[in-house]
Design a protein around this motif. Structure first.
Motif, PDB file in Angstrom:
ATOM      1  N   GLN A 151      27.154  34.275  45.094  1.00  0.00           N
ATOM      2  CA  GLN A 151      26.809  35.566  45.662  1.00  0.00           C
ATOM      3  C   GLN A 151      26.476  36.499  44.521  1.00  0.00           C
ATOM      4  O   GLN A 151      27.186  36.537  43.519  1.00  0.00           O
ATOM      5  CB  GLN A 151      27.971  36.126  46.489  1.00  0.00           C
ATOM      6  CG  GLN A 151      27.720  37.519  47.036  1.00  0.00           C
ATOM      7  CD  GLN A 151      28.802  37.948  48.007  1.00  0.00           C
ATOM      8  OE1 GLN A 151      29.087  37.239  48.959  1.00  0.00           O
ATOM      9  NE2 GLN A 151      29.416  39.092  47.767  1.00  0.00           N
ATOM     10  N   LYS A 152      25.418  37.180  44.670  1.00  0.00           N
ATOM     11  CA  LYS A 152      24.987  38.071  43.608  1.00  0.00           C
ATOM     12  C   LYS A 152      24.592  39.410  44.179  1.00  0.00           C
ATOM     13  O   LYS A 152      24.054  39.510  45.264  1.00  0.00           O
ATOM     14  CB  LYS A 152      23.778  37.482  42.875  1.00  0.00           C
ATOM     15  CG  LYS A 152      24.110  36.332  41.987  1.00  0.00           C
ATOM     16  CD  LYS A 152      24.822  36.766  40.719  1.00  0.00           C
ATOM     17  CE  LYS A 152      23.872  37.479  39.769  1.00  0.00           C
ATOM     18  NZ  LYS A 152      24.514  37.742  38.476  1.00  0.00           N
ATOM     19  N   ALA A 153      24.852  40.412  43.416  1.00  0.00           N
ATOM     20  CA  ALA A 153      24.368  41.730  43.797  1.00  0.00           C
ATOM     21  C   ALA A 153      22.862  41.756  43.599  1.00  0.00           C
ATOM     22  O   ALA A 153      22.323  41.141  42.674  1.00  0.00           O
ATOM     23  CB  ALA A 153      25.032  42.792  42.937  1.00  0.00           C
ATOM     24  N   VAL A 154      22.212  42.404  44.488  1.00  0.00           N
ATOM     25  CA  VAL A 154      20.759  42.516  44.411  1.00  0.00           C
ATOM     26  C   VAL A 154      20.403  43.876  43.843  1.00  0.00           C
ATOM     27  O   VAL A 154      20.945  44.897  44.262  1.00  0.00           O
ATOM     28  CB  VAL A 154      20.132  42.354  45.799  1.00  0.00           C
ATOM     29  CG1 VAL A 154      18.618  42.457  45.729  1.00  0.00           C
ATOM     30  CG2 VAL A 154      20.539  41.027  46.392  1.00  0.00           C
ATOM     31  N   LYS A 155      19.523  43.833  42.906  1.00  0.00           N
ATOM     32  CA  LYS A 155      19.108  45.075  42.281  1.00  0.00           C
ATOM     33  C   LYS A 155      18.509  46.016  43.325  1.00  0.00           C
ATOM     34  O   LYS A 155      17.742  45.604  44.191  1.00  0.00           O
ATOM     35  CB  LYS A 155      18.080  44.788  41.191  1.00  0.00           C
ATOM     36  CG  LYS A 155      17.804  45.986  40.312  1.00  0.00           C
ATOM     37  CD  LYS A 155      16.631  45.708  39.401  1.00  0.00           C
ATOM     38  CE  LYS A 155      16.252  46.977  38.635  1.00  0.00           C
ATOM     39  NZ  LYS A 155      14.970  46.834  37.959  1.00  0.00           N
ATOM     40  N   ASN A 156      18.831  47.249  43.220  1.00  0.00           N
ATOM     41  CA  ASN A 156      18.321  48.279  44.124  1.00  0.00           C
ATOM     42  C   ASN A 156      18.748  48.074  45.568  1.00  0.00           C
ATOM     43  O   ASN A 156      18.103  48.568  46.471  1.00  0.00           O
ATOM     44  CB  ASN A 156      16.790  48.357  44.071  1.00  0.00           C
ATOM     45  CG  ASN A 156      16.314  48.775  42.699  1.00  0.00           C
ATOM     46  OD1 ASN A 156      16.970  49.543  42.015  1.00  0.00           O
ATOM     47  ND2 ASN A 156      15.172  48.247  42.302  1.00  0.00           N
ATOM     48  N   SER A 157      19.784  47.315  45.751  1.00  0.00           N
ATOM     49  CA  SER A 157      20.282  47.136  47.106  1.00  0.00           C
ATOM     50  C   SER A 157      21.798  47.124  47.090  1.00  0.00           C
ATOM     51  O   SER A 157      22.407  46.524  46.207  1.00  0.00           O
ATOM     52  CB  SER A 157      19.754  45.826  47.701  1.00  0.00           C
ATOM     53  OG  SER A 157      20.390  45.576  48.946  1.00  0.00           O
ATOM     54  N   PRO A 158      22.398  47.780  48.031  1.00  0.00           N
ATOM     55  CA  PRO A 158      23.861  47.781  48.093  1.00  0.00           C
ATOM     56  C   PRO A 158      24.410  46.492  48.680  1.00  0.00           C
ATOM     57  O   PRO A 158      25.610  46.266  48.651  1.00  0.00           O
ATOM     58  CB  PRO A 158      24.172  48.968  49.002  1.00  0.00           C
ATOM     59  CG  PRO A 158      22.973  49.094  49.873  1.00  0.00           C
ATOM     60  CD  PRO A 158      21.789  48.643  49.051  1.00  0.00           C
ATOM     61  N   TYR A 159      23.524  45.679  49.197  1.00  0.00           N
ATOM     62  CA  TYR A 159      23.980  44.463  49.868  1.00  0.00           C
ATOM     63  C   TYR A 159      23.776  43.246  48.968  1.00  0.00           C
ATOM     64  O   TYR A 159      22.729  43.076  48.367  1.00  0.00           O
ATOM     65  CB  TYR A 159      23.216  44.275  51.179  1.00  0.00           C
ATOM     66  CG  TYR A 159      23.285  45.487  52.050  1.00  0.00           C
ATOM     67  CD1 TYR A 159      24.453  45.801  52.751  1.00  0.00           C
ATOM     68  CD2 TYR A 159      22.207  46.367  52.130  1.00  0.00           C
ATOM     69  CE1 TYR A 159      24.529  46.940  53.523  1.00  0.00           C
ATOM     70  CE2 TYR A 159      22.264  47.518  52.906  1.00  0.00           C
ATOM     71  CZ  TYR A 159      23.432  47.806  53.605  1.00  0.00           C
ATOM     72  OH  TYR A 159      23.514  48.928  54.364  1.00  0.00           O
ATOM     73  N   PRO A 160      24.800  42.415  48.890  1.00  0.00           N
ATOM     74  CA  PRO A 160      24.698  41.235  48.030  1.00  0.00           C
ATOM     75  C   PRO A 160      23.843  40.149  48.668  1.00  0.00           C
ATOM     76  O   PRO A 160      23.600  40.150  49.873  1.00  0.00           O
ATOM     77  CB  PRO A 160      26.143  40.778  47.913  1.00  0.00           C
ATOM     78  CG  PRO A 160      26.766  41.207  49.193  1.00  0.00           C
ATOM     79  CD  PRO A 160      26.091  42.501  49.567  1.00  0.00           C
ATOM     80  N   ARG A 161      23.404  39.232  47.873  1.00  0.00           N
ATOM     81  CA  ARG A 161      22.668  38.067  48.361  1.00  0.00           C
ATOM     82  C   ARG A 161      23.589  36.857  48.234  1.00  0.00           C
ATOM     83  O   ARG A 161      24.209  36.645  47.196  1.00  0.00           O
ATOM     84  CB  ARG A 161      21.408  37.851  47.534  1.00  0.00           C
ATOM     85  CG  ARG A 161      20.645  36.584  47.889  1.00  0.00           C
ATOM     86  CD  ARG A 161      19.449  36.401  46.977  1.00  0.00           C
ATOM     87  NE  ARG A 161      18.510  37.520  47.118  1.00  0.00           N
ATOM     88  CZ  ARG A 161      17.881  38.098  46.110  1.00  0.00           C
ATOM     89  NH1 ARG A 161      18.089  37.681  44.888  1.00  0.00           N
ATOM     90  NH2 ARG A 161      17.062  39.098  46.316  1.00  0.00           N
TER      91      ARG A 161
END
Length: 287
Positions: A151-161
């Motif tokens: 699981q990774k944080a997505v740049k410019n998004s508060p929601y992880p991938r």
DNA sequence: CGCCTTTGACCCGCGC
DNA sequence: GCGCGGGTCAAAGGCG
């Protein structure tokens, strides 16, 4: 400007999505035109073409679906030898070329990664299919068993991938799941690869038509994992109250090769295809 | 015990 | 060369 248009240019290849609802708003035509140029989208008008046998063709080769596949969507290994010559190929595409050489968790992966990588050797790239789904849950049940491996944080998004891999041995299908930054109610699921096995029997016994239709399981919606025209068939029989419009796109090499929406209810839906992917026993459970 | 998720570390390619 | 971001690994822990 509507904020449901997404320019997804973060990981995979440059994939863009647009909800059908948004497409229906004329103010978006201009934006979509620009997407056509940037992302080589199909013409805006093609999104509204009726679902018909003629445009169900490519989806038969949808790698995510376990259909009888000659799988021509998988790009040839001889293609685009030089990334620079293919502006549509992004970093992660090339990353996946590497990934293709590493199989399975558990075999000293890091070293395998390094040693297994053959320089100058291009791996075939798996075709991918992306779905936008309105759902409260992130990981939509699709009949297969998945193991989360990252699981990774997505740049410019508060929601992880989140990253998932099919748990079946020798099946290296992966999927990525993330929420739309612009519309948190939308889950973007990207499938990569082709299942080389049927839906696990454990699920065959438990997944019911209600699961398929999202009537049970706290919003779990197997149905949404299917291509548009397959969903059409089920929806026509049992439209869930919470059904939302969804656009799905098949794409490879950064090119959208197919798109579906549920705005074109056509009588000529290829029901035969549906039975290839939904066990007949499940369909019989309906009604 | 097996399967799954979590999560920090690591690898890799790209852009500056 | 360095930093950044995406993708993956694998140990640890949870759960049935």
């Amino acid at each position: 400007m509507d904020d449901h248009v997404e320019h997804k240019n973060t990981s995979s290849e440059e994939v863009s999505f647009m909800s059908l609802t948004d497409c229906l708003q004329s103010s978006l035509v201009m934006d979509y035109n620009s997407l056509e140029k940037v992302f080589k989208f199909p013409p805006y008008s093609s999104l509204f073409q009726p679902v018909s046998p003629s445009n169900t063709g490519p989806i038969v080769n949808n790698p995510y679906l376990n259909l009888n596949s000659n799988s021509p969507v998988v790009s040839s290994s001889s293609n685009e030898a030089d990334p620079k010559e293919n502006p549509n190929e992004t970093k992660s595409d090339r990353m996946e070329d590497i990934e293709g050489d590493q199989h399975g968790v558990g075999e000293s992966s890091k070293q395998v990664t390094k040693q297994g990588k053959k320089k100058g050797e291009k791996k075939e790239r798996e075709a991918r299919v992306a779905f936008m789904t309105k759902s409260e849950i992130d990981h939509l049940e699709d009949g297969y068993r998945w193991r989360k491996y990252g699981q990774k944080a997505v740049k410019n998004s508060p929601y992880p991938r989140s990253y998932y891999r099919c748990t079946t041995q020798k099946c290296n299908v992966k999927k990525r799941v993330e929420r739309s930054f612009h519309d948190p109610s939308i889950v973007i699921t990207t499938y990569e690869g082709k299942h080389n096995h049927p839906i696990p029997s454990t699920l065959r016994g438990t997944v019911t038509a209600e699961h398929l239709l999202g009537h049970r399981g706290g919003g779990s919606n197997f149905l949404h994992s299917f291509p548009r025209h397959h969903q059409e068939f089920l929806m026509a029989k049992h439209p869930p109250a919470n059904y939302q419009r969804v656009v799905s796109m098949s794409y490879e090499q950064g090119h959208v090769i197919n798109s579906y929406n549920n705005n074109n209810h056509q009588p000529g839906v290829d029901y035969g295809l549906l039975q290839d992917i939904v066990p007949s026993m499940l369909l019989k459970h309906e009604s």
